[in-house]
Design a protein around this motif. Structure first.
Motif, PDB file in Angstrom:
ATOM      1  N   LYS A  26       5.777  -1.508   1.784  1.00 50.30           N
ATOM      2  CA  LYS A  26       6.139  -2.155   0.533  1.00 50.30           C
ATOM      3  C   LYS A  26       6.646  -3.571   0.796  1.00 50.30           C
ATOM      4  O   LYS A  26       7.342  -3.826   1.775  1.00 50.30           O
ATOM      5  CB  LYS A  26       7.235  -1.352  -0.188  1.00 50.30           C
TER       6      LYS A  26
ATOM      7  N   ASN B 168       0.865  -1.177   0.000  1.00 49.90           N
ATOM      8  CA  ASN B 168       0.000   0.000   0.000  1.00 49.90           C
ATOM      9  C   ASN B 168       0.906   1.233   0.000  1.00 49.90           C
ATOM     10  O   ASN B 168       2.120   1.118  -0.201  1.00 49.90           O
ATOM     11  CB  ASN B 168      -0.987  -0.010   1.177  1.00 49.90           C
ATOM     12  N   ASP B 169       0.355   2.405   0.207  1.00 50.16           N
ATOM     13  CA  ASP B 169       1.160   3.621   0.125  1.00 50.16           C
ATOM     14  C   ASP B 169       2.200   3.713   1.234  1.00 50.16           C
ATOM     15  O   ASP B 169       3.210   4.402   1.086  1.00 50.16           O
ATOM     16  CB  ASP B 169       0.253   4.859   0.175  1.00 50.16           C
TER      17      ASP B 169
END
Length: 542
Positions: free
Chosen positions: A291, A287-288
């Motif tokens: 990683k 997700n943002d």
């Protein structure tokens, strides 16, 4: 733990210390261990249906790849990859899976005699009142192999029993599991990706003493290169629930800025299969904030299910390393596990960046200190000072603390730098490994900024060493890889930048593919030289 085709030859808090803040209520409910055939309970209780408490990830801030966890009594015990940093395999404990205390190491002193480096993927388990740690290491004169150590107490001391399996292409990621008939098996990965071959997951019976494999190995499943799995599957962790064995596994590229790691799951009604991979794999992805999540252990807490796994924080990636992250999952009506939204749920929080200060007043070095595993330094603690004996090889004798944020300041005080023997120097460094460092050092009448890359050292800047009995040295990092350096003779009241203009040095070359950066003192020169340090401080910056 992935072994890339690259074949290089290749904690931090003074203990006892809490590694993260956050809140999950304490758990008193017993959980079946990974090696027992009993099935895990369902999560249909009202407590499991409640909205999850916020978890302050990372729960293991810093470089803790491939974490493993087991519950012993009322306490969870965890360990993780230490790779080419000693001491080997940290031991941490918690009552809630969130607040962890570093209490020691599986091998706190010498490495096992059969192994030299790449200490990876320890899997901690408990059965019959004994603790077992299955681990990977590089066999002296050979290849990667899976070994095992045992103890009567999770904190140790551990007795090593040597390697169990070491195939020609390498064997890694051992995991113990009993089958539906109570027979004990070792599950592991054949490291075929290191030679551009497939990566089968094998199972073979192991004797009850955990000292040898018996019978024939059998393949459970392997990577499908035409899918998201790419060139490998690895890091298998198995639980048994409602008539199925579930194997959580990682796939694709584990490490570095180009990592592609993710987590999948397969299931079977019998341990030896046939195994079915979930059609919705991968079940845990980027997700943002995080990683390449993968390689962890599924564990229950108060009737809820979690995966303790590693992932890179997007804001620091490989420079801090793969951090320990706790992510909740549930079981769908189909019987398959599902992570909420398919990703690690919570972004890194400022509270998880950890400060560390050492005045060297203890009789022993704090357990968070690390050193190159093949080059253990000689040191002593006396009168609130660290005496570090120099080494002539590589960049010298080194001690390091794992960093926990991409921006930080490290400082130390070096005593009587002018008294160092000719040909020696000492100071403060950002360590990637013994052949890759950035350091501000004193010796030979100079204060120098030295860059060592692939074993080649060059001087980036230097100035005359002042006539002072104490020299403060400072290293500052931004964005994980941009470093500035300075020195002071007035206790840090004023700082002189080095180089004089204060230009940043690019340290993006520092971390090896499977490790984050460490920061700490070093001493280079003949073994007759001893550098004396009075303090060390590592403080993350917002």
């Amino acid at each position: 733990m992935q072994q890339n085709s690259l074949r290089t030859s290749v904690r931090r808090l003074s203990g006892p210390v809490l590694l993260s803040l956050g809140l999950l209520a304490a758990c008193q409910r017993p959980v079946s261990t990974s090696t027992r055939p009993a099935e895990a309970g369902s999560t249909s209780s009202p407590a499991a249906a409640m909205a999850p408490a916020v978890i302050a990830n990372p729960v293991l801030p810093g470089d803790f790849p491939d974490p493993s966890v087991v519950k012993v009594g009322d306490t969870y015990w965890a360990t993780a990859t230490s790779s080419n940093w000693g001491p080997t395999f940290p031991l941490l404990k918690s009552t809630d899976l969130v607040k962890w205390e570093l209490v020691g190491h599986v091998f706190p002193g010498e490495r096992p005699a059969w192994a030299d480096y790449y200490f990876w993927a320890p899997e901690i388990s408990e059965e019959g009142g004994k603790i077992y740690v299955y681990y990977t290491a590089h066999k002296r004169g050979g290849n990667l192999a899976v070994g095992v150590a045992s103890a009567s107490n999770p904190a140790g001391p551990y007795t090593d029993h040597g390697p169990l399996v070491g195939q020609p292409h390498g064997s890694i990621d051992g995991f113990p599991m009993r089958d539906e008939n109570g027979q004990l098996y070792l599950i592991w990965k054949e490291d075929g990706n290191s030679v551009q071959q497939p990566t089968p997951i094998w199972a073979q019976r192991i004797n009850e003493a955990r000292t040898a494999l018996v019978g024939e190995k059998q393949e459970l499943f392997r990577n499908d290169p035409a899918t998201w799995e790419g060139n490998l599957v690895e890091g298998v962790s198995i639980v048994r629930r409602e008539g199925y064995f579930y194997a959580f596994y990682a796939a694709n590229g584990c490490c570095g800025s180009g990592c592609t790691y993710a987590t999948g799951v397969a299931r079977a009604k019998t341990l030896l299969g046939p195994w079915e991979k979930y059609a919705k794999n991968p079940i845990l992805i980027n997700n943002d904030a995080w990683k390449c999540p993968g390689h962890g252990t599924a564990v229950q807490h108060q009737g809820r299910w979690f995966m303790l796994h590693h992932a890179y924080a997007a804001n620091s990636q490989q420079f801090v390393g793969r951090q320990g992250v706790l992510t909740e999952f549930t079981w769908a009506a189909t019987g398959w596990p599902e992570f909420r939204g398919g990703t690690t749920a919570v972004a890194p929080t400022p509270v998880s960046a950890v400060s560390f200060t050492d005045e060297y007043t203890s009789k022993t070095l704090a357990p968070s200190w690390q050193w190159p595993v093949e080059e253990r330094p000689t040191f002593a603690l006396r009168g609130g000072q660290l005496y570090l004996t120099a080494r002539p090889d590589h960049t010298g004798a080194a001690l390091g603390q794992s960093t926990t944020a991409p921006a930080y300041t490290a400082t130390t005080t070096l005593l009587n730098p002018a008294a160092l023997p000719a040909g020696s120097r000492a100071g403060l460094a950002a360590h990637g490994d013994p052949d890759n460092t950035l350091a501000v050092v004193a010796g030979g009448g100079k204060v120098q900024l030295l860059q060592t890359e692939k074993g080649q050292t060059k001087t980036l800047a230097e100035t005359t060493l002042p006539a002072a009995k104490t020299l403060q040295l400072r290293l500052q990092a931004q964005q994980g890889s941009q470093f500035t350096f300075g020195w002071s003779t007035d206790g840090g009241a004023t700082w002189q930048p080095l180089p004089a203009g204060g230009a940043a040095v690019n340290g993006s070359y520092l971390p090896p593919w499977d490790r984050g950066i460490r920061v700490g003192p070093l001493a280079h020169g003949p073994a007759s030289a001893v550098a004396v340090f009075e303090n060390f401080k590592l403080e993350p910056q917002q």
